[in-house]
Design an enzyme around this catalytic site. Structure first.
Site, short mmCIF file in Angstrom:
data_model
loop_
_atom_site.label_atom_id
_atom_site.label_comp_id
_atom_site.label_asym_id
_atom_site.label_seq_id
_atom_site.Cartn_x
_atom_site.Cartn_y
_atom_site.Cartn_z
N LYS A 199 0.82 -1.21 0.00
CA LYS A 199 0.00 0.00 0.00
C LYS A 199 0.86 1.26 0.00
O LYS A 199 2.04 1.24 0.37
CB LYS A 199 -0.96 -0.02 1.19
CG LYS A 199 -2.05 -1.09 1.00
CD LYS A 199 -3.21 -0.95 1.94
CE LYS A 199 -4.33 -1.93 1.54
NZ LYS A 199 -5.45 -1.93 2.49
N ARG A 213 -3.31 -10.13 5.19
CA ARG A 213 -3.77 -10.27 3.80
C ARG A 213 -2.67 -9.70 2.88
O ARG A 213 -2.38 -8.50 2.95
CB ARG A 213 -5.09 -9.53 3.61
CG ARG A 213 -5.70 -9.64 2.23
CD ARG A 213 -7.04 -8.92 2.18
NE ARG A 213 -7.68 -9.02 0.88
CZ ARG A 213 -7.47 -8.15 -0.11
NH1 ARG A 213 -6.66 -7.11 0.06
NH2 ARG A 213 -8.07 -8.31 -1.28
#
Length: 842
Positions: free
Chosen positions: A778, A811
């Site tokens: 991210k 995740r």
């Protein structure tokens, strides 16, 4: 100005009596620069139902894409509940800034003998904040009347009067006609006044304003007709809203025939504000219009209902709704204010088998012995005089059989205290430095700076933060100090508000504290159990021997689940591998769009040690277009069916219940909802199929990088908002062991806030649910110099931190590297789990 100082100042204004009229608030708004002049407002007045109606309007407008403010009253346990933007409470920092700006003026007015009241000032706060938040529209619940109410300082673009009955007669008038005339003053200048009134009240309103849009029952000649179709499950009711041009069959999470007319009024207001609002926004908005404490069904077996009915008419409505439920015996928990007609209220309720009376932590509360005497005049019910609300609720639930019903009723204050049984979060704090400890005490609004500094030195230990009644805080402090621990209490001074407490000590000291609370009043046994659960979870993953003088502790496993071991995260951090079958995902978009490539990648993940494969057919990256339901199913269902026989769990990453259902049919095991159950059908699907569901905290999906969100403390704010989502899932019938919480890294948080969420992952144990951390590649990693979207090393480092801090699931895109990171983190705490007894150190 510190937050506790600002709140204390506001509540001190309650000593000033109500003076009807808008002159005082108009002058205050002028002093503040007239912040209300650039905001569009909707006013909702009425004797009953105005709060529910306002909430429905808010929900529909938000579903249509509007940026919406909502002002309601009263609040449950935090004054900030009254003022929300897009569902989020006003930040503490904003409330403090307002009081700092307004206080000199307010003090001056009081000195001149013209003080403003609490309601006037908080109304001004709401208007000031809605302007500051740049909302598209704000919905205001009128406090009392209309013409004389502080909310009437605005010029609304749409307004409603839900109904009219005799209320506040000393101020509004002695007759329905006089009250209706006062309420009619909320009428907008350029739109019809929407009203559900009938008879004399409607005639007066027509005479006053002329242009009205009427809402009535199905067999009436009203412009909008609303009919109640009854309860469709234990949470929702069917309602039909009809005009000459359309018919809407909708569901609402508000039970009771009277809510149908409120829904009709709300739909009419939403259409006035946004004439092009679509049917989908109306349907989803109404289904998401949750309104706590208004016939709120908290659970089944037995059915537990909370309703803040506090007058005979409202109690009669509760009785009508209860008729829709099939139960054997009714067990009542009753508490009310001393100025109520208890005999009439009790007489309006159905026949009860037992009663436990109680008193909320507020001076206006009636003595439980007096309430018991009212019930003792009835023939039949077993009456018990209780004390604290939570204890009374525990007693009623203990005597109820699975087919019975427990009803908590009489006052919103009583309901608010009962609700903490489900909503209180006891947050564990890991203080690695003195600065960590000081920040915890600052966030808890501990009033004395010197006191904070001294306590910080003692707080690098076991620490938990929660919110309790002030009377509970006094006992907690007394008991914990007596065993050598410490308890810091926030500087809030007024009853009715929950106060922050920070408890610090060794496990042994906490053990002695919780034991001592078992026999103390004010439902402290329940608080003790919650502390045990939090520290028991913590103790299970820690290897210190700091417990008692002999190095032992009995604090243990209150959260142990009888079904433990059913899921891979029950035995340490599980790795969820991401399999995007989309052409445009931010990291691997298009790489596995072909089904054969997707199946091959899934097998590669399994070989690398993955525990869960998360299949997604729609990107939530900034600017991504929404994928139609049929296309998303076409993408994910064949892949899930092809990999369902692999030796892993399969989850589907979707925000649409229809896609989730198709995925479960294809063989998926888990629902992963990035919108936090925004699709109202998702929670019922998970409950019906007994499927684990991942509930994420998100502000926008797809992500809107331009949205700036104010957090006072991003971790505790997210915990508070996830608490309500977890409760929403539980009320739908999902067991807590099947609810997985995701703090939502990257969704409505800054890069620094994402790192804080990662670093304080362990605090989410307060929710009592498995924790998922999704940080893979991210943009947050650009804060430390990594390339956005391609940051493998940083992702692996983040995985190790998440696993070390208690994440149950990570995740990720890159399975082998992250499986290794998880194993290193787990081995650093418990090497024996990886030993086979045959190897020795070289």
């Amino acid at each position: 100005m510190e937050y506790h100082e600002a709140v204390n100042f506001l509540f001190d204004l309650r000593r000033f009596q109500v003076k009807p009229g808008t002159e005082s608030i108009q002058r205050l708004l002028s002093h503040l620069g007239d912040p209300h002049e650039d905001v569009s407002f909707v006013q909702v007045a009425g004797s009953n139902g105005k709060g529910s109606t306002a909430r429905m309007v808010d929900a529909m407008l938000r579903e249509s894409g509007a940026h919406v403010g909502l002002y309601t009253s009263p609040h449950f346990d935090d004054v900030r509940e009254r003022i929300r933007v897009d569902g989020r409470k006003i930040p503490k920092s904003a409330l403090s800034a307002f009081v700092a700006e307004a206080k000199p003026y307010l003090v001056e007015r009081a000195a001149d003998g013209e003080p403003l009241t609490f309601f006037e000032t908080v109304t001004a706060l709401s208007l000031w904040y809605f302007d500051r938040a740049d909302v598209d529209v704000a919905v205001l619940e009128v406090g009392m009347g209309g013409k004389l109410d502080a909310t009437s300082a605005v010029d609304p673009v749409a307004s409603a009067v839900t109904n009219v009955s005799l209320e506040h007669t000393a101020v509004l008038g002695d007759t329905v006609a006089e009250i209706a005339k006062t309420k009619a003053a909320v009428a907008p200048a350029d739109a019809p006044l929407v009203t559900g009134t009938t008879g004399e009240a409607l005639s007066v309103i027509r005479e006053e304003v002329g242009d009205v849009l009427t809402v009535g029952d199905a067999d009436s000649d009203a412009d909008v007709r609303a009919s109640y179709g009854g309860r469709v499950n234990h949470q929702e009711a069917a309602v039909t809203v009809e005009t000459d041009d359309e018919t809407l069959d909708v569901r609402i999470p508000l039970l009771g025939a009277y809510q149908a007319r409120n829904a009709g009024i709300a739909v009419s207001l939403a259409r006035q504000v946004r004439p092009d609002i679509g049917e989908e926004a109306i349907h989803r908005g109404l289904r998401n219009a949750h309104w706590p404490g208004r016939f709120e069904v908290m659970g089944t077996e037995p059915t537990v209902v909370l309703d803040g009915a506090h007058n005979p008419d409202a109690c009669a409505q509760v009785a009508t709704v209860l008729d829709e439920f099939d139960y054997d015996d009714l067990h009542l928990v009753y508490g009310a204010m001393h100025d109520k007609d208890h005999g009439e209220m009790v007489g309006a309720l159905p026949e009860v088998a037992s009663v436990v009376t109680c008193k909320a932590d507020i001076s206006r509360g009636e003595d439980p012995e007096i309430l018991s005497s009212v019930f003792e005049r009835l023939d039949g019910p077993a009456v018990e005089t209780g004390g604290a609300v939570a204890s009374a609720l525990d007693r009623a639930r203990a005597r109820a059989d699975p087919d019975d019903c427990v009803l908590v009723v009489g006052s919103l204050y009583v309901v608010a205290e009962a609700r903490t049984t489900w909503t209180r979060a006891v947050v564990p704090k890991a203080h690695r430095t003195l600065d960590d400890a000081r920040r915890t005490l600052d966030r808890a609004n501990v009033s004395d700076a010197a006191d904070r500094r001294a306590r910080a030195k003692r707080a690098v230990n076991r620490t938990v933060h929660t919110r309790v009644q002030r009377r509970q805080a006094r006992v907690l402090r007394e008991e914990l100090l007596s065993v050598g621990g410490d308890c810091a209490v926030s500087g809030h001074e007024f009853g009715g508000e929950l106060v922050d407490v920070v408890l610090t000590g060794t496990l042994g000291q906490f053990e002695r504290l919780t034991a001592s609370l078992e026999d103390r009043p004010y439902a402290l046994a329940g608080v003790a159990e919650e502390i045990r659960e939090t520290l028991g979870s913590d103790a299970a993953t820690t290897a210190e021997a700091d417990a008692d003088d002999d190095g032992t502790s009995d604090i243990g496993t209150a959260r142990d689940d009888p079904d433990a071991g059913e899921y891979p995260w029950d035995d340490g951090t599980a790795v969820m591998g991401i399999l995007n079958v989309t052409p445009n995902s931010f990291h691997d978009g298009g790489e596995f769009y072909d089904i054969d490539d997707a199946v091959e990648q899934a097998q590669t993940m399994v070989d690398a040690g993955v525990d869960i494969i998360d299949v997604g057919g729609e990107s939530t990256r900034p600017g991504a277009d929404e994928v139609p339901v049929d296309e998303e199913i076409r993408r994910v269902a064949p892949v899930i069916e092809a990999i369902a026989d692999l030796d892993v769990l399969v989850s589907v990453d979707t925000r649409k219940a229809a896609v989730g259902e198709a995925a479960l049919d294809a063989g998926a095991d888990i629902l992963n909802d990035v919108t936090g159950l925004e699709d109202p059908e998702m929670r019922f699907l998970a409950a019906e199929r007994d499927a684990p569901v991942i509930v994420m905290h998100s502000i926008d999906a797809p992500v809107d990088p331009s949205r700036e969100v104010d957090y006072d403390d991003v971790v505790e704010d997210v915990i508070a908002e996830l608490t309500e989502l977890v409760l929403l899932a539980e009320k739908a019938g999902i067991p807590r062991r099947n609810i997985i919480v995701d703090p939502g890294l990257g969704f409505g948080k800054s890069k620094a806030e994402n790192f804080e969420l990662l670093g304080r992952t362990d605090e989410f144990a307060a929710l009592g649910c498995p924790i998922l951390v999704g940080h893979s590649h991210k943009s947050m990693f650009s804060l430390v110099g990594e390339e956005p979207g391609d940051s493998l090393a940083a992702t692996v480092a983040g995985t190790a931190i998440a696993a070390d801090r208690g994440a149950d699931i990570v995740r990720v895109h890159d399975v082998p590297e992250n499986v290794a990171a998880v194993n290193v983190a787990l081995a650093s705490r418990d090497p024996s789990r990886f030993e086979d007894g045959s190897e020795s150190e070289d």
